[in-house]
Motif scaffolding. Structure first.
Motif, mmCIF file in Angstrom:
data_model
loop_
_atom_site.group_PDB
_atom_site.id
_atom_site.type_symbol
_atom_site.label_atom_id
_atom_site.label_comp_id
_atom_site.label_asym_id
_atom_site.label_seq_id
_atom_site.Cartn_x
_atom_site.Cartn_y
_atom_site.Cartn_z
ATOM 1 N N ILE A 139 0.851 -1.208 0.000
ATOM 2 C CA ILE A 139 0.000 0.000 0.000
ATOM 3 C C ILE A 139 0.881 1.250 0.000
ATOM 4 C CG2 ILE A 139 -1.658 1.341 1.358
ATOM 5 C CD1 ILE A 139 -2.979 -1.011 0.002
ATOM 6 N N GLY A 140 1.947 1.228 0.822
ATOM 7 C CA GLY A 140 2.870 2.367 0.872
ATOM 8 C C GLY A 140 3.512 2.636 -0.475
ATOM 9 N N LYS A 141 3.924 1.574 -1.171
ATOM 10 C CA LYS A 141 4.547 1.743 -2.491
ATOM 11 C C LYS A 141 3.551 2.312 -3.503
ATOM 12 C CE LYS A 141 8.441 -0.861 -3.656
ATOM 13 N NZ LYS A 141 9.040 -1.908 -4.477
ATOM 14 N N LEU A 142 2.331 1.807 -3.464
ATOM 15 C CA LEU A 142 1.300 2.288 -4.394
ATOM 16 C C LEU A 142 1.008 3.769 -4.136
ATOM 17 C CD1 LEU A 142 -1.145 -0.775 -4.340
ATOM 18 C CD2 LEU A 142 0.415 -0.131 -6.187
ATOM 19 N N GLN A 143 0.994 4.150 -2.859
ATOM 20 C CA GLN A 143 0.777 5.560 -2.508
ATOM 21 C C GLN A 143 1.929 6.428 -3.019
ATOM 22 O OE1 GLN A 143 0.263 5.181 1.723
ATOM 23 N NE2 GLN A 143 -1.961 4.921 1.595
ATOM 24 N N GLN A 144 3.167 5.916 -2.916
ATOM 25 C CA GLN A 144 4.332 6.652 -3.418
ATOM 26 C C GLN A 144 4.258 6.843 -4.932
ATOM 27 O OE1 GLN A 144 7.777 4.478 -2.069
ATOM 28 N NE2 GLN A 144 7.300 4.848 0.094
ATOM 29 N N LEU A 145 3.575 5.907 -5.596
ATOM 30 C CA LEU A 145 3.397 6.023 -7.053
ATOM 31 C C LEU A 145 2.316 7.045 -7.411
ATOM 32 C CD1 LEU A 145 3.514 2.225 -7.966
ATOM 33 C CD2 LEU A 145 5.226 3.936 -8.599
ATOM 34 N N GLY A 146 1.673 7.593 -6.370
ATOM 35 C CA GLY A 146 0.643 8.610 -6.598
ATOM 36 C C GLY A 146 -0.761 8.044 -6.672
ATOM 37 N N LEU A 147 -0.921 6.766 -6.312
ATOM 38 C CA LEU A 147 -2.249 6.151 -6.351
ATOM 39 C C LEU A 147 -2.977 6.406 -5.041
ATOM 40 C CD1 LEU A 147 -0.759 4.780 -8.707
ATOM 41 C CD2 LEU A 147 -1.926 2.662 -8.134
ATOM 42 N N ASP A 148 -4.240 6.775 -5.163
ATOM 43 C CA ASP A 148 -5.062 7.070 -3.984
ATOM 44 C C ASP A 148 -5.691 5.759 -3.495
ATOM 45 O OD1 ASP A 148 -6.655 8.181 -2.046
ATOM 46 O OD2 ASP A 148 -8.200 8.864 -3.453
ATOM 47 N N ILE A 149 -4.974 5.056 -2.626
ATOM 48 C CA ILE A 149 -5.454 3.777 -2.099
ATOM 49 C C ILE A 149 -5.005 3.660 -0.642
ATOM 50 C CG2 ILE A 149 -3.398 2.584 -3.017
ATOM 51 C CD1 ILE A 149 -5.116 0.040 -3.245
ATOM 52 N N SER A 150 -5.875 3.133 0.205
ATOM 53 C CA SER A 150 -5.530 2.973 1.616
ATOM 54 C C SER A 150 -5.838 1.547 2.070
ATOM 55 C CB SER A 150 -6.338 3.955 2.478
ATOM 56 O OG SER A 150 -7.713 3.573 2.493
ATOM 57 N N TRP A 151 -5.213 1.161 3.169
ATOM 58 C CA TRP A 151 -5.453 -0.164 3.741
ATOM 59 C C TRP A 151 -6.912 -0.308 4.153
ATOM 60 C CZ3 TRP A 151 -3.931 -4.804 3.580
ATOM 61 C CH2 TRP A 151 -4.223 -5.733 4.592
ATOM 62 N N GLN A 152 -7.489 0.771 4.664
ATOM 63 C CA GLN A 152 -8.892 0.714 5.089
ATOM 64 C C GLN A 152 -9.809 0.417 3.914
ATOM 65 O OE1 GLN A 152 -9.870 0.760 8.372
ATOM 66 N NE2 GLN A 152 -11.783 0.047 7.460
ATOM 67 N N GLU A 153 -9.483 0.971 2.737
ATOM 68 C CA GLU A 153 -10.291 0.680 1.543
ATOM 69 C C GLU A 153 -10.229 -0.801 1.173
ATOM 70 O OE1 GLU A 153 -10.458 4.192 -1.637
ATOM 71 O OE2 GLU A 153 -8.420 3.812 -0.938
ATOM 72 N N VAL A 154 -9.055 -1.395 1.351
ATOM 73 C CA VAL A 154 -8.903 -2.825 1.066
ATOM 74 C C VAL A 154 -9.773 -3.638 2.019
ATOM 75 C CG1 VAL A 154 -7.278 -4.762 0.970
ATOM 76 C CG2 VAL A 154 -6.574 -2.505 0.143
ATOM 77 N N LEU A 155 -9.732 -3.282 3.307
ATOM 78 C CA LEU A 155 -10.567 -3.975 4.292
ATOM 79 C C LEU A 155 -12.051 -3.760 3.993
ATOM 80 C CD1 LEU A 155 -8.703 -3.211 7.652
ATOM 81 C CD2 LEU A 155 -8.734 -5.369 6.385
ATOM 82 N N ASP A 156 -12.416 -2.523 3.656
ATOM 83 C CA ASP A 156 -13.828 -2.224 3.347
ATOM 84 C C ASP A 156 -14.303 -3.009 2.132
ATOM 85 O OD1 ASP A 156 -13.841 -0.486 5.467
ATOM 86 O OD2 ASP A 156 -13.673 1.336 4.242
ATOM 87 N N GLY A 157 -13.361 -3.268 1.218
ATOM 88 C CA GLY A 157 -13.699 -4.000 -0.009
ATOM 89 C C GLY A 157 -14.151 -5.421 0.246
ATOM 90 N N LEU A 158 -13.827 -5.961 1.433
ATOM 91 C CA LEU A 158 -14.275 -7.316 1.765
ATOM 92 C C LEU A 158 -15.795 -7.377 1.894
ATOM 93 C CD1 LEU A 158 -11.712 -8.311 4.555
ATOM 94 C CD2 LEU A 158 -11.711 -9.054 2.174
ATOM 95 N N GLY A 159 -16.388 -6.249 2.295
ATOM 96 C CA GLY A 159 -17.836 -6.215 2.479
ATOM 97 C C GLY A 159 -18.291 -6.916 3.750
ATOM 98 N N ARG A 160 -17.343 -7.262 4.619
ATOM 99 C CA ARG A 160 -17.642 -7.966 5.867
ATOM 100 C C ARG A 160 -16.423 -7.834 6.769
ATOM 101 N NH1 ARG A 160 -14.715 -12.641 5.643
ATOM 102 N NH2 ARG A 160 -13.733 -12.900 3.614
ATOM 103 N N PRO A 161 -16.562 -8.057 8.058
ATOM 104 C CA PRO A 161 -15.384 -7.996 8.930
ATOM 105 C C PRO A 161 -14.420 -9.136 8.600
ATOM 106 C CG PRO A 161 -17.441 -7.968 10.199
ATOM 107 C CD PRO A 161 -17.797 -8.320 8.799
ATOM 108 N N LEU A 162 -13.141 -8.872 8.733
ATOM 109 C CA LEU A 162 -12.129 -9.909 8.532
ATOM 110 C C LEU A 162 -12.152 -10.841 9.744
ATOM 111 C CD1 LEU A 162 -9.761 -10.757 6.601
ATOM 112 C CD2 LEU A 162 -8.256 -9.483 8.120
#
Length: 287
Positions: free
Chosen positions: A111-134
């Protein structure tokens, strides 16, 4: 049809790692596809096996307790499949927990590398993408991040997300210290299972595959896989014969993302039932 004449898909993933469906849905789908057996082989976790086993009783289909362990050798990520592992072996569960912690560390670095590339992505978005609690003991992988990249327009589909950012050698790829294939094979054997080298064609290095076989002494090699063509199947069948390894195979089913089945559809790559009997014999011989 006698079940023992049926076909088996020995490589599928569920929501316990980076698959899209609950484990029971994989079993139901296997039944619908006319399979005699299916293995659940989630990444670095056996959290979905109990649910899959219960569904196996419900649908009258054999469910094999499996796992896919992440390792590193020759500068490449190598995966080792384990079959008939004891999912209540405390040492094995502890070892898998350590792998998931390394995976989580890697995920945050990606996630840190993708952010350094200028991409707007966060770890929380990845978790939210599950659509359910991990759930406890579940693992998150690169397909979850690829999903967010596609949804946000940074890639056209899953394959494009990997090709642009997440595959080995791409700008978002991160490798953390991993155990060796030999370690994974030893862990699987210690947990009463049979060890198999996964999708060797994806490593593009047959010399490395041979070295892993001679050093790690697996019980089998995955000859049939959704990303193997006829030439790879021929080559690895010959390798299996040369090293006296069990020939296994499976779809590497992960479910659908954005309407596309990643790797292969469940049941698209199968092996005959007697492969299970050979794996079980190899597993039992280690106990």
């Amino acid at each position: 049809m006698d079940q023992h004449q049926g076909r088996c898909d020995l490589h599928t993933h569920s929501q316990a790692s980076d698959g899209m469906q609950p484990p029971a849905d994989n079993v139901k789908l296997a039944k619908q596809r006319g399979l005699a057996a299916v293995a659940l082989t989630d990444h670095d976790t056996v959290a979905g096996v109990a649910e899959a086993k219960q569904a196996g009783k419900e649908y009258g289909i054999d469910v094999i307790a499996g796992v896919e362990i992440s390792t590193r050798a020759g500068g490449k990520d190598i995966h080792v499949l384990g079959y008939y592992v004891n999912t209540e072996d405390e040492l094995f569960l502890q070892r898998l927990r350590g792998l998931r912690e390394a995976r989580e560390e890697r995920n945050h670095l990606i996630i840190g590398k993708l952010q350094q590339l200028g991409l707007d992505i966060s770890w929380q978005e990845v978790l939210d993408g599950l659509g359910r609690p991990l759930a406890p003991d579940e693992s998150i992988g690169r397909p979850h991040m690829a999903d967010v990249l596609v949804k946000k327009g940074y890639a056209t589909d899953m394959r494009d997300a990997f090709d642009r950012y997440l595959a080995e050698g791409k700008p978002g790829f991160v490798s953390v210290p991993r155990v060796t294939p030999k370690d994974a094979c030893e862990w699987i054997r210690a947990a009463g299972g049979a060890a198999v080298i996964a999708h060797p064609g994806l490593y593009n290095d047959d010399e490395l595959v041979r070295r892993i076989i001679t050093e790690s002494l697996p019980d089998g090699i995955e000859v049939f896989h959704s990303d193997h063509g006829p030439e790879e199947e021929r080559r690895y069948a010959e390798m299996a014969k040369a090293y006296n390894l069990i020939v296994t195979g499976g779809s590497d089913y992960h479910g659908e993302r954005q309407g596309v089945v990643f790797h292969g559809d469940l049941g698209s790559k199968t092996v005959p039932f007697d492969v299970l009997e050979r794996l079980q014999a190899a597993a039992h011989s280690k106990r």
